[in-house]
Motif scaffolding. Structure first.
Motif, PDB file in Angstrom:
ATOM      1  N   ILE A  23      32.685  56.095  44.193  1.00  0.00           N
ATOM      2  CA  ILE A  23      31.332  55.551  44.053  1.00  0.00           C
ATOM      3  C   ILE A  23      31.226  54.739  42.773  1.00  0.00           C
ATOM      4  CG2 ILE A  23      30.323  57.471  45.343  1.00  0.00           C
ATOM      5  CD1 ILE A  23      29.436  58.636  42.610  1.00  0.00           C
ATOM      6  N   ASP A  24      30.110  54.009  42.648  1.00  0.00           N
ATOM      7  CA  ASP A  24      29.828  53.247  41.434  1.00  0.00           C
ATOM      8  C   ASP A  24      28.677  53.839  40.634  1.00  0.00           C
ATOM      9  OD1 ASP A  24      31.812  51.271  41.980  1.00  0.00           O
ATOM     10  OD2 ASP A  24      30.464  50.400  43.468  1.00  0.00           O
ATOM     11  N   LEU A  59      23.264  43.008  31.841  1.00  0.00           N
ATOM     12  CA  LEU A  59      22.673  42.467  33.058  1.00  0.00           C
ATOM     13  C   LEU A  59      23.705  42.344  34.168  1.00  0.00           C
ATOM     14  CD1 LEU A  59      20.422  39.656  31.512  1.00  0.00           C
ATOM     15  CD2 LEU A  59      19.754  41.937  32.244  1.00  0.00           C
ATOM     16  N   GLU A  60      24.934  42.711  33.870  1.00  0.00           N
ATOM     17  CA  GLU A  60      26.017  42.604  34.833  1.00  0.00           C
ATOM     18  C   GLU A  60      25.773  43.530  36.012  1.00  0.00           C
ATOM     19  OE1 GLU A  60      28.769  41.182  36.705  1.00  0.00           O
ATOM     20  OE2 GLU A  60      29.013  40.586  34.612  1.00  0.00           O
ATOM     21  N   ARG A  61      25.771  42.993  37.202  1.00  0.00           N
ATOM     22  CA  ARG A  61      25.567  43.795  38.410  1.00  0.00           C
ATOM     23  C   ARG A  61      26.773  43.719  39.327  1.00  0.00           C
ATOM     24  NH1 ARG A  61      21.901  47.529  38.254  1.00  0.00           N
ATOM     25  NH2 ARG A  61      21.575  47.393  40.490  1.00  0.00           N
ATOM     26  N   GLU A  62      27.896  43.244  38.813  1.00  0.00           N
ATOM     27  CA  GLU A  62      29.075  43.083  39.640  1.00  0.00           C
ATOM     28  C   GLU A  62      30.111  44.150  39.332  1.00  0.00           C
ATOM     29  OE1 GLU A  62      30.790  39.238  39.458  1.00  0.00           O
ATOM     30  OE2 GLU A  62      29.029  38.222  40.257  1.00  0.00           O
ATOM     31  N   GLU A  63      30.822  44.522  40.342  1.00  0.00           N
ATOM     32  CA  GLU A  63      31.925  45.466  40.209  1.00  0.00           C
ATOM     33  C   GLU A  63      33.105  44.762  39.548  1.00  0.00           C
ATOM     34  OE1 GLU A  63      34.467  48.268  43.340  1.00  0.00           O
ATOM     35  OE2 GLU A  63      33.083  46.726  44.041  1.00  0.00           O
ATOM     36  N   LEU A  64      33.785  45.453  38.642  1.00  0.00           N
ATOM     37  CA  LEU A  64      34.984  44.895  38.035  1.00  0.00           C
ATOM     38  C   LEU A  64      36.069  44.709  39.089  1.00  0.00           C
ATOM     39  CD1 LEU A  64      35.266  47.010  34.753  1.00  0.00           C
ATOM     40  CD2 LEU A  64      34.648  44.595  34.934  1.00  0.00           C
ATOM     41  N   SER A  89      26.736  51.958  45.488  1.00  0.00           N
ATOM     42  CA  SER A  89      27.848  51.012  45.333  1.00  0.00           C
ATOM     43  C   SER A  89      27.310  49.666  44.881  1.00  0.00           C
ATOM     44  CB  SER A  89      28.593  50.856  46.666  1.00  0.00           C
ATOM     45  OG  SER A  89      29.550  49.823  46.600  1.00  0.00           O
ATOM     46  N   TYR A  90      28.164  48.877  44.234  1.00  0.00           N
ATOM     47  CA  TYR A  90      27.797  47.511  43.877  1.00  0.00           C
ATOM     48  C   TYR A  90      27.735  46.598  45.101  1.00  0.00           C
ATOM     49  CZ  TYR A  90      28.673  48.315  38.860  1.00  0.00           C
ATOM     50  OH  TYR A  90      28.624  48.755  37.558  1.00  0.00           O
ATOM     51  N   ASP A  91      28.517  46.936  46.130  1.00  0.00           N
ATOM     52  CA  ASP A  91      28.752  46.021  47.248  1.00  0.00           C
ATOM     53  C   ASP A  91      28.153  46.585  48.538  1.00  0.00           C
ATOM     54  OD1 ASP A  91      30.552  43.613  48.242  1.00  0.00           O
ATOM     55  OD2 ASP A  91      30.877  45.257  49.648  1.00  0.00           O
ATOM     56  N   ALA A  92      27.376  45.758  49.246  1.00  0.00           N
ATOM     57  CA  ALA A  92      26.703  46.214  50.459  1.00  0.00           C
ATOM     58  C   ALA A  92      27.698  46.572  51.557  1.00  0.00           C
ATOM     59  CB  ALA A  92      25.735  45.137  50.957  1.00  0.00           C
ATOM     60  N   ASP A  93      28.709  45.733  51.787  1.00  0.00           N
ATOM     61  CA  ASP A  93      29.686  46.002  52.838  1.00  0.00           C
ATOM     62  C   ASP A  93      30.476  47.270  52.539  1.00  0.00           C
ATOM     63  OD1 ASP A  93      28.965  43.826  54.339  1.00  0.00           O
ATOM     64  OD2 ASP A  93      30.553  42.526  53.582  1.00  0.00           O
ATOM     65  N   ARG A  94      30.825  47.447  51.286  1.00  0.00           N
ATOM     66  CA  ARG A  94      31.558  48.658  50.907  1.00  0.00           C
ATOM     67  C   ARG A  94      30.692  49.899  51.123  1.00  0.00           C
ATOM     68  NH1 ARG A  94      32.576  52.156  46.650  1.00  0.00           N
ATOM     69  NH2 ARG A  94      34.763  52.799  46.556  1.00  0.00           N
ATOM     70  N   ALA A  95      29.413  49.793  50.777  1.00  0.00           N
ATOM     71  CA  ALA A  95      28.505  50.926  50.965  1.00  0.00           C
ATOM     72  C   ALA A  95      28.381  51.293  52.440  1.00  0.00           C
ATOM     73  CB  ALA A  95      27.128  50.593  50.383  1.00  0.00           C
ATOM     74  N   SER A 138      33.016  60.724  35.020  1.00  0.00           N
ATOM     75  CA  SER A 138      31.679  61.005  34.496  1.00  0.00           C
ATOM     76  C   SER A 138      30.914  59.760  34.069  1.00  0.00           C
ATOM     77  CB  SER A 138      31.774  61.978  33.318  1.00  0.00           C
ATOM     78  OG  SER A 138      32.634  61.466  32.312  1.00  0.00           O
ATOM     79  N   SER A 139      31.591  58.612  33.930  1.00  0.00           N
ATOM     80  CA  SER A 139      30.871  57.397  33.544  1.00  0.00           C
ATOM     81  C   SER A 139      29.916  56.919  34.632  1.00  0.00           C
ATOM     82  CB  SER A 139      31.868  56.274  33.214  1.00  0.00           C
ATOM     83  OG  SER A 139      32.551  55.835  34.373  1.00  0.00           O
ATOM     84  N   LYS A 140      30.100  57.387  35.872  1.00  0.00           N
ATOM     85  CA  LYS A 140      29.231  56.964  36.976  1.00  0.00           C
ATOM     86  C   LYS A 140      27.972  57.825  37.082  1.00  0.00           C
ATOM     87  CE  LYS A 140      32.758  54.393  37.936  1.00  0.00           C
ATOM     88  NZ  LYS A 140      33.624  54.655  39.081  1.00  0.00           N
ATOM     89  N   ILE A 141      27.984  59.000  36.435  1.00  0.00           N
ATOM     90  CA  ILE A 141      26.856  59.923  36.530  1.00  0.00           C
ATOM     91  C   ILE A 141      25.688  59.392  35.710  1.00  0.00           C
ATOM     92  CG2 ILE A 141      26.077  62.278  36.117  1.00  0.00           C
ATOM     93  CD1 ILE A 141      29.047  63.097  36.284  1.00  0.00           C
ATOM     94  N   GLY A 142      24.531  59.318  36.336  1.00  0.00           N
ATOM     95  CA  GLY A 142      23.362  58.775  35.654  1.00  0.00           C
ATOM     96  C   GLY A 142      23.199  57.288  35.851  1.00  0.00           C
ATOM     97  N   ASN A 143      24.150  56.638  36.528  1.00  0.00           N
ATOM     98  CA  ASN A 143      24.049  55.217  36.838  1.00  0.00           C
ATOM     99  C   ASN A 143      23.540  55.028  38.255  1.00  0.00           C
ATOM    100  OD1 ASN A 143      25.079  54.555  34.352  1.00  0.00           O
ATOM    101  ND2 ASN A 143      27.146  54.156  35.090  1.00  0.00           N
ATOM    102  N   SER A 144      22.858  53.917  38.474  1.00  0.00           N
ATOM    103  CA  SER A 144      22.441  53.554  39.826  1.00  0.00           C
ATOM    104  C   SER A 144      22.804  52.096  40.057  1.00  0.00           C
ATOM    105  CB  SER A 144      20.929  53.745  40.001  1.00  0.00           C
ATOM    106  OG  SER A 144      20.536  53.341  41.306  1.00  0.00           O
ATOM    107  N   THR A 145      23.601  51.837  41.086  1.00  0.00           N
ATOM    108  CA  THR A 145      23.928  50.464  41.451  1.00  0.00           C
ATOM    109  C   THR A 145      23.120  50.062  42.682  1.00  0.00           C
ATOM    110  OG1 THR A 145      25.894  51.348  42.575  1.00  0.00           O
ATOM    111  CG2 THR A 145      26.194  50.470  40.358  1.00  0.00           C
ATOM    112  N   LEU A 146      23.331  48.868  43.160  1.00  0.00           N
ATOM    113  CA  LEU A 146      22.353  48.233  44.039  1.00  0.00           C
ATOM    114  C   LEU A 146      22.259  48.829  45.438  1.00  0.00           C
ATOM    115  CD1 LEU A 146      20.267  45.975  44.133  1.00  0.00           C
ATOM    116  CD2 LEU A 146      22.093  44.392  44.784  1.00  0.00           C
ATOM    117  N   TYR A 147      23.387  49.221  46.020  1.00  0.00           N
ATOM    118  CA  TYR A 147      23.388  49.576  47.444  1.00  0.00           C
ATOM    119  C   TYR A 147      23.657  51.071  47.651  1.00  0.00           C
ATOM    120  CZ  TYR A 147      23.656  44.555  47.923  1.00  0.00           C
ATOM    121  OH  TYR A 147      23.406  43.201  47.816  1.00  0.00           O
TER     122      TYR A 147
END
Length: 261
Positions: free
Chosen positions: A180-181, A63-68, A191-197, A216-225
């Protein structure tokens, strides 16, 4: 599914719970079945909300939606990021004006830029700025450096926000290098972060060429912004070849995929 199949799925879940991620090739060797069988198991487990499939395998559901934080991100997949950074730096020509964002992957470009001639580098990355200043003081980088000021994000060692966007409005560059995230065909790059996006989007808008750097870990993922659609990108650099199911999409958008192997 047979009992053997359920047992194999249980092994996959145990592995992913312990390691956080599994790779299809490793599961083929471990379970002694075909890659098609492994993909079917992963699809079924994803339908049960037990894991999330990504390029080359699967990751643990969270459920983690935050960037490390930056200090944790920079050590993750470090070898892959260095390879991507080296290939990205190879696209930079003498006299180029470029923007390098705050991503831990983009940061890996900088050591490979030191002997380029008459570069102008714009960045919002605090570690990137410090590294460039260090190279200048050691007289191994002779280009110009511009730092995009604005709101300081101390957790991620970067600058973002509306002031940074206004400052970037005054710059036009040859190439923008963006980390990208997440990336999916419909959602584009995220991206996880709106300002960064928003700032990344401004980098792209004010550049002749937009280049995405991603492991490749980012491929197939969708983050919030959302940052941009795929048709707004010129090149993607990844340590893995283009996924087979993405090839037609790359051709449709005239998007070049570069494998940093």
């Amino acid at each position: 599914m047979s009992l053997v199949g359920e047992e194999r799925k249980g092994i996959i879940l145990d592995l992913i719970n312990n390691a956080g991620k599994v790779r299809t090739n490793d599961l083929v060797d471990r379970l002694q079945v075909s890659s098609e069988t492994i993909r079917r198991y992963l699809e079924e487990l994803e339908e049960e909300n037990r894991l999330k499939r990504v390029y080359g395998g699967a990751v643990k559901m969270t459920l983690e939606r935050e960037e490390l934080p930056h200090l944790k991100r920079e050590v993750l997949r470090a070898d892959e990021k260095k390879r991507i950074g080296r290939v990205a730096a190879g696209l930079v020509q003498d006299h180029d004006v470029i923007v390098i964002d705050d991503g831990s992957t983009s940061l890996q470009m900088i050591p490979y830029l030191i002997y380029k001639k008459n570069l102008t580098i714009i960045t919002n990355s605090i570690p990137g700025l410090n590294l460039l200043i260090d190279y200048q003081n050691k007289e191994i980088f002779a280009g110009d450096i511009f730092f995009v000021g604005g709101r300081v994000d101390s957790r991620h060692y970067r600058i973002s926000g509306s002031i940074a966007e206004q400052i970037m409005q005054n710059f036009y560059v040859n190439k923008a290098f963006i980390s990208i995230d997440g990336m999916l065909p419909v959602q584009g790059i995220t991206s996880y972060d709106a300002d960064r996006a928003m700032l990344a989007r401004k980098f792209m808008q004010n550049s002749k060429e937009s280049i995405v750097l991603t492991d490749s870990s980012k491929i197939g993922n969708s983050t919030l912004y959302k940052i941009a659609d795929l048709n707004e990108i010129d090149r993607i650099i990844c340590e893995q070849p283009v996924p087979r199911e993405w090839a037609d999409l790359m051709n449709k958008h005239d998007l070049e995929w570069i494998a940093a192997d």
